[in-house]
Design a protein around this motif. Structure first.
Motif, short mmCIF file in Angstrom:
data_model
loop_
_atom_site.label_atom_id
_atom_site.label_comp_id
_atom_site.label_asym_id
_atom_site.label_seq_id
_atom_site.Cartn_x
_atom_site.Cartn_y
_atom_site.Cartn_z
N GLY A 134 0.82 -1.21 0.00
CA GLY A 134 0.00 0.00 0.00
C GLY A 134 0.86 1.26 0.00
N TRP A 135 1.94 1.23 0.77
CA TRP A 135 2.85 2.37 0.82
C TRP A 135 3.43 2.65 -0.57
N VAL A 136 3.88 1.60 -1.23
CA VAL A 136 4.46 1.75 -2.57
C VAL A 136 3.41 2.29 -3.54
N CYS A 137 2.21 1.73 -3.51
CA CYS A 137 1.15 2.19 -4.41
C CYS A 137 0.76 3.63 -4.12
N GLY A 138 0.72 4.00 -2.83
CA GLY A 138 0.39 5.38 -2.47
C GLY A 138 1.42 6.36 -2.99
N ILE A 139 2.70 6.00 -2.85
CA ILE A 139 3.77 6.87 -3.36
C ILE A 139 3.66 7.01 -4.87
N PHE A 140 3.41 5.89 -5.55
CA PHE A 140 3.28 5.92 -7.01
C PHE A 140 2.12 6.82 -7.45
N GLY A 141 0.95 6.63 -6.83
CA GLY A 141 -0.21 7.44 -7.19
C GLY A 141 0.01 8.92 -6.92
N GLY A 142 0.64 9.23 -5.77
CA GLY A 142 0.91 10.62 -5.45
C GLY A 142 1.89 11.26 -6.42
N ILE A 143 2.93 10.50 -6.82
CA ILE A 143 3.92 11.03 -7.75
C ILE A 143 3.30 11.30 -9.12
N VAL A 144 2.41 10.40 -9.56
CA VAL A 144 1.73 10.60 -10.86
C VAL A 144 0.95 11.91 -10.85
N PHE A 145 0.18 12.15 -9.79
CA PHE A 145 -0.62 13.38 -9.73
C PHE A 145 0.26 14.60 -9.47
N LEU A 146 1.37 14.42 -8.77
CA LEU A 146 2.31 15.54 -8.59
C LEU A 146 2.91 15.94 -9.93
N ALA A 147 3.26 14.95 -10.75
CA ALA A 147 3.80 15.25 -12.08
C ALA A 147 2.77 16.00 -12.92
N LEU A 148 1.52 15.56 -12.84
CA LEU A 148 0.45 16.25 -13.58
C LEU A 148 0.26 17.67 -13.07
N ALA A 149 0.39 17.84 -11.75
CA ALA A 149 0.22 19.17 -11.16
C ALA A 149 1.34 20.11 -11.61
N VAL A 150 2.57 19.61 -11.65
CA VAL A 150 3.70 20.43 -12.11
C VAL A 150 3.54 20.76 -13.59
N TRP A 151 3.15 19.77 -14.37
CA TRP A 151 2.98 19.96 -15.82
C TRP A 151 1.91 21.00 -16.14
N SER A 152 0.83 21.01 -15.34
CA SER A 152 -0.26 21.95 -15.59
C SER A 152 -0.07 23.30 -14.92
N GLY A 153 0.99 23.42 -14.12
CA GLY A 153 1.24 24.68 -13.43
C GLY A 153 0.54 24.80 -12.10
N GLY A 154 -0.07 23.72 -11.62
CA GLY A 154 -0.78 23.77 -10.35
C GLY A 154 0.14 23.73 -9.15
N VAL A 155 1.38 23.27 -9.33
CA VAL A 155 2.38 23.23 -8.26
C VAL A 155 3.66 23.85 -8.79
N ASP A 156 4.24 24.78 -8.03
CA ASP A 156 5.50 25.42 -8.43
C ASP A 156 6.65 24.44 -8.28
N LEU A 157 7.64 24.58 -9.15
CA LEU A 157 8.82 23.72 -9.09
C LEU A 157 9.57 23.88 -7.77
N ASP A 158 9.47 25.08 -7.17
CA ASP A 158 10.15 25.32 -5.89
C ASP A 158 9.57 24.46 -4.77
N ASN A 159 8.33 24.00 -4.92
CA ASN A 159 7.67 23.24 -3.87
C ASN A 159 7.66 21.74 -4.12
N VAL A 160 8.31 21.29 -5.17
CA VAL A 160 8.25 19.87 -5.55
C VAL A 160 8.80 18.97 -4.45
N LEU A 161 9.93 19.35 -3.85
CA LEU A 161 10.54 18.51 -2.81
C LEU A 161 9.62 18.38 -1.60
#
Length: 235
Positions: A134-161
């Motif tokens: 579950g931990w691995v799947c949660g990390i994977f799902g979160g990273i996918v949506f984080l990538a989408l958020a960065v790509w669409s401009g919803g999350v600044d690159l400064d806040n990625v970490l």
């Protein structure tokens, strides 16, 4: 028939959730208010079950557990509104994806590979293997949506970490949130939250959203992993 199954209802609910998110923050805030009301009604239903408890100490422990769960829901909802208001809806999507991918992974892989009980006294169906997957799947799902958020401009690159740290921390916190609700139900003497509505009023069944989820429980069963995760994200 398909949409009466767990998978079918899950797909319908996912489609409904995405539709609400697409309508904007105000609709999401309204959805949070409805879910909080449903959870509190469900917790109120649990109070009616306390009459069946014979031991005063168990009754006191159950009351404390119900109040604690109510505070977790209410404070989590306030934090969720603040996170969305400050960081946009992408914040909610990243968080929700990490939580529910963890839930799905723990359930699917836990049934298939689970051997070592995680908390046999309080939640006998949970296993260490399921929690790890579950931990691995949660990390994977979160990273996918984080990538989408960065790509669409919803999350600044400064806040990625910072968001990567959240994605890593949130899944095990979601597991703890699920465990807390499981422990509360056992103190109350209820195996599943949907049991509250079988012999109770139609009002509780409707408002707790149990009619929507059937034997899968009510709103609290579906969001118990989310509220603590919101708190971690807010912090």
């Amino acid at each position: 028939t398909f949409f009466h199954s767990k998978t079918g209802r899950g797909l319908l609910l996912a489609a409904g959730l995405l539709t609400i998110i697409a309508l904007g923050p105000m609709m999401v805030f309204l959805l949070i208010a409805v879910i909080v009301l449903a959870c509190l009604v469900e917790l109120t239903g649990m109070v009616y079950c306390l009459d069946a408890l014979a031991r005063p100490k168990q009754t006191l422990a159950a009351i404390v557990a119900i109040v604690l769960q109510g505070l977790i829901v209410f404070v989590g909802a306030v934090m969720a509104v603040d996170v969305i208001d400050r960081h946009s809806l992408w914040a909610a999507l990243i968080m929700v994806a990490a939580v529910y991918c963890e839930n799905a992974g723990a359930q699917i892989f836990g049934k298939k590979f689970g051997r070592t009980p995680l908390a046999p006294r309080h939640s006998p169906n949970k296993t260490l293997e399921g929690a790890a997957y579950g931990w691995v799947c949660g990390i994977f799902g979160g990273i996918v949506f984080l990538a989408l958020a960065v790509w669409s401009g919803g999350v600044d690159l400064d806040n990625v970490l910072a968001w990567l740290a959240i994605v890593v921390i949130v899944p095990p916190v979601a597991e703890i949130g699920d465990w807390i609700e499981s422990r509360m139900k056992r103190l109350v003497g209820v195996k599943d939250s949907s049991d509250l509505t079988r012999d109770n009023t139609r009002f509780i069944r409707i408002v707790s959203l149990s009619w929507l989820f059937g034997r899968q429980g009510g709103a609290l069963d579906k969001t118990d992993s989310l509220w603590l995760a919101v708190g971690v994200t807010w912090l």
